[in-house]
Design an enzyme around this catalytic site. Structure first.
Site, PDB file in Angstrom:
ATOM      1  N   GLU A  97       0.781  -1.207  -0.087  1.00  0.00           N
ATOM      2  CA  GLU A  97       0.344  -0.227  -0.540  1.00  0.00           C
ATOM      3  C   GLU A  97       0.998   1.725   0.235  1.00  0.00           C
ATOM      4  O   GLU A  97       1.669   1.616   0.769  1.00  0.00           O
ATOM      5  CB  GLU A  97      -1.097   0.074   1.368  1.00  0.00           C
TER       6      GLU A  97
ATOM      7  N   CYS B 188      -2.241   9.206   2.381  1.00  0.00           N
ATOM      8  CA  CYS B 188      -1.814   9.071   0.827  1.00  0.00           C
ATOM      9  C   CYS B 188      -3.303   9.313   0.045  1.00  0.00           C
ATOM     10  O   CYS B 188      -2.451   9.518  -1.160  1.00  0.00           O
ATOM     11  CB  CYS B 188      -1.633   7.593   1.408  1.00  0.00           C
TER      12      CYS B 188
HETATM   13  P1  NAD Z   1       8.002   4.800   5.546  1.00  0.00           P
HETATM   14  O1  NAD Z   1       8.084   4.330   3.903  1.00  0.00           O
HETATM   15  O2  NAD Z   1       9.145   6.008   5.077  1.00  0.00           O
HETATM   16  O3  NAD Z   1       7.545   3.748   6.554  1.00  0.00           O
HETATM   17  C1  NAD Z   1       6.767   3.145   6.611  1.00  0.00           C
HETATM   18  C2  NAD Z   1       7.241   0.949   6.917  1.00  0.00           C
HETATM   19  O4  NAD Z   1       8.539   0.974   6.905  1.00  0.00           O
HETATM   20  C3  NAD Z   1       7.381   2.280   9.003  1.00  0.00           C
HETATM   21  O5  NAD Z   1       6.764   0.664   9.625  1.00  0.00           O
HETATM   22  C4  NAD Z   1       9.170   2.101   8.684  1.00  0.00           C
HETATM   23  O6  NAD Z   1       9.183   1.717   9.890  1.00  0.00           O
HETATM   24  C5  NAD Z   1       9.310   1.456   7.899  1.00  0.00           C
HETATM   25  N1  NAD Z   1      10.796   1.852   7.294  1.00  0.00           N
HETATM   26  C6  NAD Z   1      11.435   2.961   7.233  1.00  0.00           C
HETATM   27  N2  NAD Z   1      12.057   2.735   6.110  1.00  0.00           N
HETATM   28  C7  NAD Z   1      12.856   1.562   5.234  1.00  0.00           C
HETATM   29  C8  NAD Z   1      13.848   1.082   5.542  1.00  0.00           C
HETATM   30  N3  NAD Z   1      14.892   1.478   5.229  1.00  0.00           N
HETATM   31  N4  NAD Z   1      13.441  -0.338   5.432  1.00  0.00           N
HETATM   32  C9  NAD Z   1      12.484  -1.323   5.939  1.00  0.00           C
HETATM   33  N5  NAD Z   1      11.771  -0.705   6.706  1.00  0.00           N
HETATM   34  C10 NAD Z   1      11.584   1.107   6.691  1.00  0.00           C
HETATM   35  O7  NAD Z   1       6.515   5.873   5.162  1.00  0.00           O
HETATM   36  P2  NAD Z   1       6.006   6.461   5.508  1.00  0.00           P
HETATM   37  O8  NAD Z   1       6.396   7.916   6.411  1.00  0.00           O
HETATM   38  O9  NAD Z   1       5.479   5.774   7.689  1.00  0.00           O
HETATM   39  O10 NAD Z   1       4.604   6.935   5.729  1.00  0.00           O
HETATM   40  C11 NAD Z   1       4.587   7.718   4.644  1.00  0.00           C
HETATM   41  C12 NAD Z   1       4.615   7.368   3.118  1.00  0.00           C
HETATM   42  O11 NAD Z   1       3.102   6.186   3.110  1.00  0.00           O
HETATM   43  C13 NAD Z   1       3.625   8.061   1.790  1.00  0.00           C
HETATM   44  O12 NAD Z   1       4.228   7.693   0.741  1.00  0.00           O
HETATM   45  C14 NAD Z   1       1.906   7.804   1.822  1.00  0.00           C
HETATM   46  O13 NAD Z   1       1.528   7.811   0.744  1.00  0.00           O
HETATM   47  C15 NAD Z   1       2.106   6.702   2.081  1.00  0.00           C
HETATM   48  N6  NAD Z   1       1.437   6.202   2.316  1.00  0.00           N
HETATM   49  C16 NAD Z   1       0.403   5.031   2.334  1.00  0.00           C
HETATM   50  C17 NAD Z   1      -0.798   4.491   2.232  1.00  0.00           C
HETATM   51  C18 NAD Z   1      -1.573   4.270   1.093  1.00  0.00           C
HETATM   52  O14 NAD Z   1      -3.074   3.020   1.945  1.00  0.00           O
HETATM   53  N7  NAD Z   1      -1.238   3.506   0.165  1.00  0.00           N
HETATM   54  C19 NAD Z   1      -1.548   4.964   3.506  1.00  0.00           C
HETATM   55  C20 NAD Z   1      -0.317   5.499   4.376  1.00  0.00           C
HETATM   56  C21 NAD Z   1       0.631   6.153   3.770  1.00  0.00           C
END
Ligand code: NAD
Length: 467
Positions: free
Chosen positions: A219, A253
């Site tokens: 997602e 998002c």
């Molecule tokens: P992110 O990708 O930075 O983090 C998401 C998760 O991944 C967190 O638990 C984080 O600890 C982990 N993570 C971060 N870096 C990582 C790495 N290098 N390796 C493994 N795991 C890692 O996202 P965010 O900043 O928490 O959220 C914002 C993003 O999420 C935006 O792009 C938004 O559009 C998207 N989003 C999508 C949905 C959806 O339903 N499609 C919903 C909410 C947010």
């Protein structure tokens, strides 16, 4: 100290997984009445903890209590209610028509839980986006390890406490931590991974799970266009866009990322946006109780950087000490600017214009498939054309964001905004392997398929024609 605790937790990861695997292998998660009983207990506990959930989100980024209820707690409670009501029906083997070629047989789809599921969640709707996939996975009979976001620690703690009270760690474990915890988790072998987050991290996750061919839902995000046709009801469009863009301080998002308004309506639309922003948040939104903050300094600075050099039509004020960015509208930024380069994910709304439909296509075509798309128009042919033409996860005509609230609609992306979908029955299906079973009768054994084949081909072709 924090690092030490994190390391200890992470050392426990293989142990947690082997205990979950052993538990799953006992077959105890196949007991559907037990699953329902536990989900009911979870629902009661979330109802009882509503105040703590709101307080945690307020501590994390000053999310207003109303927004927390409507976009987090309520969504989870109604999802639980829906699942509890329907789970027995969904979990039953589904009888399907048989193929004449197997006559006589009775055919079924068995609802097989995958096994051990990993859920990685983001911070922006930290309660909803952590808990919703977990309840889908549990409803389907899996065990779950959840890693909520490190950026919303208060909510992550409340979530951990809630699950701990209802489920033993061999069924649900919450692992706290940041990137290193995620990496450690991703090194393990899972039966299903459900990731919500950014596109770049989505790629990391997909790569990490590829060696085990682990099925997954991703997602992700994208740059969501919002088109305003010259036939649109402008005041209503502005009101709905202001709500959907600035809820959660734009950290949504599926919020509209940028506006494409017909040139003839631009002035009217900007005036309407001004009115709606002050109607919603008062003359100075900094003092509004209905407006959240940016999650952390890093994200704040990234957003602040997007304002540099841009023509600000509304808002633009920032306060680093409070991680505050006013609801902001930008006038026609260059398509090469920082604000148009990447998903904004904050309370900044660029307004671009078009005169011909070809210009819409040109701009939308610059970006990968978005998670959402919105079109405002009274001209139904125009909106239908737009809704059919472009590839995007989901969306709406004459509104924004609201498609997420309908459990009968799958929620998910396409292309680079992700794959798979969930909510309601789609969540159950996401975490369920559909096992096909043909139950053959033994009182007769049709001879067609067996060698020697001589003379059988014509016979089979004749039967096929008759059916
Ligand atoms: P992110 O990708 O930075 O983090 C998401 C998760 O991944 C967190 O638990 C984080 O600890 C982990 N993570 C971060 N870096 C990582 C790495 N290098 N390796 C493994 N795991 C890692 O996202 P965010 O900043 O928490 O959220 C914002 C993003 O999420 C935006 O792009 C938004 O559009 C998207 N989003 C999508 C949905 C959806 O339903 N499609 C919903 C909410 C947010």
């Amino acid at each position: 100290m924090v690092e030490e605790i994190e390391t200890q937790l992470q050392e426990n990861i293989p142990k947690i997984i082997s205990s979950q695997k052993a538990f799953f292998d006992t077959g105890r998660t196949l007991d559907v009445p037990k699953r329902i009983e536990k989900l009911k207990a979870l629902k009661r506990l979330i109802e009882a903890r509503e105040k703590y959930i709101s307080e945690a989100l307020f501590q994390d980024f000053k999310k207003p209590e109303f927004e927390t209820f409507v976009t987090e707690t309520f969504i989870i409670l109604s999802e639980l209610k829906f699942i509890i009501k329907n789970l027995e029906k969904w979990a039953k083997p589904e009888k399907v028509g048989s193929s004449w070629i197997n006559f006589p047989s009775s055919d079924f789809i068995y609802q097989q839980p995958y096994g051990n599921v990993l859920v990685l969640a983001p911070w922006n709707y930290p309660f909803q986006l952590s808990v919703s996939p977990v309840i889908g996975a549990l409803a389907a009979g899996n065990t779950v390890v959840l890693k909520p976001s490190e950026y919303s620690p208060h909510t992550s703690k409340v979530i951990e406490d809630i699950f701990k009270e209802i489920y033993p760690p061999e069924v649900v474990s919450v692992v706290q931590g940041g990137v290193s915890a995620s990496e450690k988790l991703l090194e393990q072998k899972w039966d299903y991974v459900f990731f919500t987050g950014s596109v770049p991290v989505g790629r990391i996750v997909a790569k990490a799970i590829a060696p085990h061919l682990t099925p997954a839902t991703l997602e992700l995000g994208g740059k969501n266009p919002c088109i305003i046709h010259d036939s649109a009801k402008i005041e209503l469009a502005a009101k709905r866009i202001v709500w959907g863009k600035f809820i959660n301080a734009g950290q949504t998002c599926i919020a509209p990322d940028y506006i494409l308004v017909h040139t003839s309506q631009k002035g009217h639309f900007i005036d309407a946006l001004k009115n709606e922003i002050s109607a919603a948040f008062g003359e100075d939104p900094k003092f509004s109780e209905s407006y959240a903050r940016i999650i952390n300094k890093k994200k704040f600075e990234r957003l602040q950087g997007m304002l540099r050099g841009e023509e600000i039509l509304i808002g633009g004020q920032t306060d680093a000490s409070e991680l505050y960015i006013a609801p902001t509208v930008l006038n026609e930024p260059s398509l090469k600017s920082a604000v148009m380069e990447d998903e904004i994910f904050g309370p900044i709304l660029p307004v671009l214009t078009f005169s011909e439909e070809a210009e819409i296509e040109k701009i939308i075509g610059l970006y990968p498939d978005p998670l959402a798309l919105y079109v405002f128009a009274e001209d139904k042919d125009f909106s239908e054309k737009i809704l059919k033409k472009y590839r995007f996860g989901g969306g709406a005509s004459n509104d924004v964001v609201v498609h997420i609230a309908n459990k009968n609609l799958p929620f998910g992306g396409v292309g680079s905004s992700g794959y798979g979908g969930y909510h309601g029955k789609f969540s159950f299906d996401t975490f369920t392997h559909k096992k096909s079973i043909s139950k053959r009768a033994t009182w007769i054994d049709m001879p067609f398929r067996y060698a020697p084949y001589k003379g059988k081909l014509l016979l089979i072709k004749k039967v096929m024609k008759m059916l």
